[in-house]
Design an enzyme around this catalytic site. Sequence first.
Site, short mmCIF file in Angstrom:
data_model
loop_
_atom_site.label_atom_id
_atom_site.label_comp_id
_atom_site.label_asym_id
_atom_site.label_seq_id
_atom_site.Cartn_x
_atom_site.Cartn_y
_atom_site.Cartn_z
N LYS A 1 0.86 -1.19 0.00
CA LYS A 1 0.00 0.00 0.00
C LYS A 1 0.89 1.24 0.00
CE LYS A 1 -3.66 2.36 2.61
NZ LYS A 1 -4.52 2.30 3.80
N LYS B 1 -2.13 -1.54 -3.82
CA LYS B 1 -3.00 -0.37 -3.77
C LYS B 1 -2.14 0.89 -3.83
CE LYS B 1 -6.40 1.98 -0.83
NZ LYS B 1 -7.04 2.05 0.49
#
Length: 324
Positions: free
Chosen positions: A195, A248
């Site tokens: 992330k 992400k």
Amino acid sequence: MTKPYIRPRRLRASEPIRALVRETVLTPADFVYPLFVVPGERVRSEIPSMPGIHHLSADMAVEEAKMARGLGIPAVLVFGLPEYKDEQGSSAWDANAPVQRAIARIKDAVPGLAVISDVCMCEYTSHGHCGLIKGDDVDNDATLGLLAKTALSHAVAGADMVAPSDMMDGRVAAIRFALDDNGYDNVSIMSYAAKYASAYYGPFRDAAQSAPQFGDRRSYQMDPANAREALKEVELDIEEGADIVMVKPALAYLDLVRQVKDSFLLPVATYNVSGEYAMVKAAAAQGWIEEKRIVLETLTSFKRAGADIIITYHAPDAVRWLNG
């Protein structure tokens, strides 16, 4: 002039032929639809920065979940806005908080739908960071127990899968131990393994009311310049017990989706985040792009890059377009 003997265009000559040789095919089963749940009843309030996406009370989240399941979408990902915030984010594991209530009600009303819960502290802490603060930074190890307690409360409510998004070192293992020790060994973990500290999250922070009150998250979310580090993060989460790993955001990180897919055997998810969604919506509203074609082309690129699971706010529209 010699005519071409080999003509790739022959296989593009008509839609039936193009369909026969299409290499990447989107289906409703590829999608997870995020929901934002809030306190109250009969609440359905559009999020200004994310047209078409709403804050939903638990009862309205049930209706949205029914809609998603009726379209063939197999899962929802539940985020929550609490009734109260404090320094440690204690509402995150409150059994009566919006997320826990929504999970229980969705599982009761739509048993065929998988419910995934986001596990993080940023929506619940008064300072907006993803864990307990020590000095000017998040205390990694002190936060792990809180994340595990939150994940366990989601499992008790009925979640099929928990998705830690905090990027604390060791949180997958802490959650796995807590779930297993309390008899929830069949609840799976989808880890936000890679992330990035991304500018694409802006509208989400508005939707979740989770912007940090000081500093930023670059000491725990990843530097967008790094790729090898992402593979290390994914490997560590797999060693700690992750069942699915996520990259992400999606659009600017498709090289990482492909590298993770080629390097590991677990299912790979990617998150078509709020900024990516909002940019499409804004341009479409101005008539600058054709929304349907842009969305389906973008989602196809995620799957072509290697994503097995696509978390996207476009999911209901995308399914309708695919079925249309």
